[in-house]
Design an enzyme around this catalytic site. Structure first.
Site, mmCIF file in Angstrom:
data_model
loop_
_atom_site.group_PDB
_atom_site.id
_atom_site.type_symbol
_atom_site.label_atom_id
_atom_site.label_comp_id
_atom_site.label_asym_id
_atom_site.label_seq_id
_atom_site.Cartn_x
_atom_site.Cartn_y
_atom_site.Cartn_z
ATOM 1 C CE1 TYR A 288 -3.728 -2.476 0.475
ATOM 2 C CE2 TYR A 288 -2.647 -3.476 2.219
ATOM 3 C CZ TYR A 288 -3.667 -3.236 1.570
ATOM 4 O OH TYR A 288 -4.021 -4.440 1.577
ATOM 5 C CD1 TRP B 297 -6.305 2.462 2.212
ATOM 6 C CD2 TRP B 297 -4.410 2.525 1.273
ATOM 7 N NE1 TRP B 297 -6.193 1.558 1.171
ATOM 8 C CE2 TRP B 297 -4.923 1.600 0.487
ATOM 9 C CE3 TRP B 297 -3.046 2.666 1.369
ATOM 10 C CZ2 TRP B 297 -4.450 1.360 -1.025
ATOM 11 C CZ3 TRP B 297 -2.812 2.447 0.313
ATOM 12 C CH2 TRP B 297 -2.945 1.786 -1.019
ATOM 13 C CG ASP C 128 -4.285 1.831 7.419
ATOM 14 O OD1 ASP C 128 -5.327 2.076 6.652
ATOM 15 O OD2 ASP C 128 -3.190 0.910 7.189
ATOM 16 C CE1 TYR D 2 -3.983 -0.694 -3.399
ATOM 17 C CE2 TYR D 2 -4.424 1.425 -5.191
ATOM 18 C CZ TYR D 2 -4.288 -0.025 -3.771
ATOM 19 O OH TYR D 2 -5.683 -0.264 -3.265
ATOM 20 C CD GLN E 250 -9.754 3.001 3.957
ATOM 21 O OE1 GLN E 250 -9.385 3.427 4.619
ATOM 22 N NE2 GLN E 250 -9.654 1.608 3.916
ATOM 23 N N GLY F 106 -13.246 -1.198 5.292
ATOM 24 C CA GLY F 106 -11.777 -1.974 6.196
ATOM 25 C C GLY F 106 -11.759 -3.137 6.179
ATOM 26 C CG ASP G 12 -11.194 -4.938 1.619
ATOM 27 O OD1 ASP G 12 -11.108 -4.102 2.698
ATOM 28 O OD2 ASP G 12 -10.299 -4.574 1.364
ATOM 29 N NE ARG H 1 -4.164 -8.563 -0.972
ATOM 30 C CZ ARG H 1 -4.737 -7.307 -0.333
ATOM 31 N NH1 ARG H 1 -4.586 -7.163 0.997
ATOM 32 N NH2 ARG H 1 -5.343 -6.685 -0.777
ATOM 33 C CD1 TRP I 77 -9.831 -7.604 6.260
ATOM 34 C CD2 TRP I 77 -11.059 -6.958 8.386
ATOM 35 N NE1 TRP I 77 -9.462 -5.953 6.354
ATOM 36 C CE2 TRP I 77 -9.613 -5.848 8.167
ATOM 37 C CE3 TRP I 77 -11.154 -6.890 9.853
ATOM 38 C CZ2 TRP I 77 -9.315 -4.871 9.318
ATOM 39 C CZ3 TRP I 77 -10.849 -6.377 10.625
ATOM 40 C CH2 TRP I 77 -10.090 -5.055 10.387
ATOM 41 C CD GLU J 107 -2.836 -6.111 5.573
ATOM 42 O OE1 GLU J 107 -2.041 -6.665 4.731
ATOM 43 O OE2 GLU J 107 -3.386 -5.541 5.327
#
Ligand code: DGY
Length: 414
Positions: free
Chosen positions: A7, A11, A14, A60, A86, A146, A148, A183, A336, A379
């Site tokens: 990233y 963001w 973040d 990106y 966000q 956030g 995702d 991911r 997530w 992360e």
């Protein structure tokens, strides 16, 4: 930057957590972090989820050219930004920085400068994202939440039928940097790109979005964070002699409707609400626990959530897994759908303290510190202790800035 490779821009949420962590040792840098974020605020008040500080960084996807925010007249020419938002973290982050540095004139003038911009952002959410005037705003893209690829979005995303001819050609970059098994899947990614295209088609936040988006959700976590930030703005405004009437009135509506819309008695937690389907999204997931951070749960509701967390701890999980560990959709590695996220823990830690759960709050803190100590600043992390003990690293991106900031912030509180 959340992480240099994965990233490489700024963001939004973040950035808020990074500013909070940084404020404990470099105030000037923390102020700069927040001012930089607000340099990308749109005329309608939206704070975009990404600020592309460099137009030469091409590693990106989706980059600024793909977002093409020039379709909306109020998007800044410079810096280039994304077209969605966000979680509304800046209100409570301003308050936390102010509370630690009340005697510092530079901080006071910074807070006074940014305060109206935060109010303008909240006004954006109420004006553009709350068509039924319930004080609860909607999102139309999972990236806004956030969280995702949380399973809570699956059913809403499954509703999207993709016509491959209408989906532009695109190439993911994330899976060449982080492990693909950690991911979102390509099925999900196609839908992310589809919803981005939909936003663009309706000029990002035109009234048509509420009308046409197949994905239209009131996220319990984002609304809890908005309320937490409203509460902070009211407190700050009163201290600084600023007008709080607008935020106070809106917040009253939000708080009145939060519990009835999001509380799920069967599950004993708060859940999000699918506006398209007209029903709650009935899963136990981390977002529901952020209600503690905004003191939205009554004692009985809080007790149920607290016993659940205590049981997870007793059963050999690090706190707090991002998704229901007993669900077949739980995936302890995938973003997530199960792993532990330190910045979430930092909010839940404070939430538990508000409910006088000192011992459980300490477990949340020491689990977070232990994971980072053992694996480094990743992360996200494995939530099952018996699996984590054989691992040598965390999941997703490495050298993650909000992970380090959350640790600094957690360790600064006793
Ligand atoms: C990504 O690129 O995966 C982000 O989560 C979206 O902002």
């Amino acid at each position: 930057m959340p992480s240099e490779n994965l990233y490489p821009f700024q963001w939004m949420w973040d950035s808020g957590f990074v500013a909070l962590g940084t404020s404990h040792y470099d105030l000037e840098k923390a102020i700069q972090e927040i001012e930089c974020m607000f340099s990308g605020q749109w005329e309608n008040g939206m704070i975009p989820h990404i600020i592309f500080h460099s137009e030469n960084e091409t590693s990106y996807f989706p980059n600024f050219d793909f977002w093409d925010c020039s379709v909306n007249d109020g998007a800044p020419q410079k810096p280039k930004t994304s077209g969605i938002t966000q979680p509304a973290v800046f209100g409570f982050i301003l308050e936390a920085i102010y509370d630690h540095h009340k005697d510092n004139a530079e901080v006071v003038s910074f807070v006074k400068r940014v305060y109206p911009k935060v109010v303008k952002y909240h006004r954006f959410l109420y004006d553009y994202r709350d068509p039924f005037k319930e004080g609860l705003f909607f999102i139309y893209h999972p990236w806004e939440s956030g969280r995702d690829n949380s399973p809570i979005w699956d059913e809403s995303l499954n509703r999207i039928v993709i016509d491959k001819n209408l989906l532009p050609d695109y190439q993911r970059r994330d899976t060449s940097i982080a492990d693909a098994s950690e991911r979102p899947t390509s099925y999900q990614y196609d839908r992310y790109v589809y919803l981005l295209e939909l936003g663009k088609k309706y000029k990002y936040d035109g009234p048509e979005i509420a009308e046409h988006s197949p994905f239209l959700v009131q996220d319990c976590m984002m609304n809890a964070i908005l309320i937490k930030s409203n509460q902070a703005l009211i407190k700050l405004g009163n201290e600084l002699g600023l007008d709080v009437s607008y935020i106070e009135a809106q917040n009253q509506i939000s708080q009145n409707n939060f519990v009835s819309r999001f509380w799920n008695e069967d599950l004993g937690t708060f859940v999000s609400y699918d506006l398209r389907a007209g029903k709650q999204i009935a899963f136990k997931e981390i977002g529901g626990f952020i209600s503690l951070f905004a003191k939205l749960a009554n004692e009985t509701q809080a007790d149920r959530m607290i016993s659940y967390l205590q049981k997870l701890h007793n059963d050999g999980y690090y706190l707090c897994p991002s998704f229901d560990v007993n669900s077949e959709l739980f995936d302890s590695k995938r973003y997530w759908r199960g792993p532990i996220w330190p910045h979430m823990n930092s909010m839940i830690y404070h939430g538990l303290k508000y409910y006088n759960q000192e011992a459980l709050a300490e477990i949340v803190k020491s689990d977070t510190v232990q994971l980072v100590d053992q694996f480094g600043f990743y992360e996200y992390y494995e939530s099952q202790k018996h699996l984590a003990k054989d691992l040598s690293k965390g999941y997703g991106g490495n050298n993650f800035s909000w992970t380090s900031s959350s640790i600094i912030h957690l360790l600064s509180h006793s």
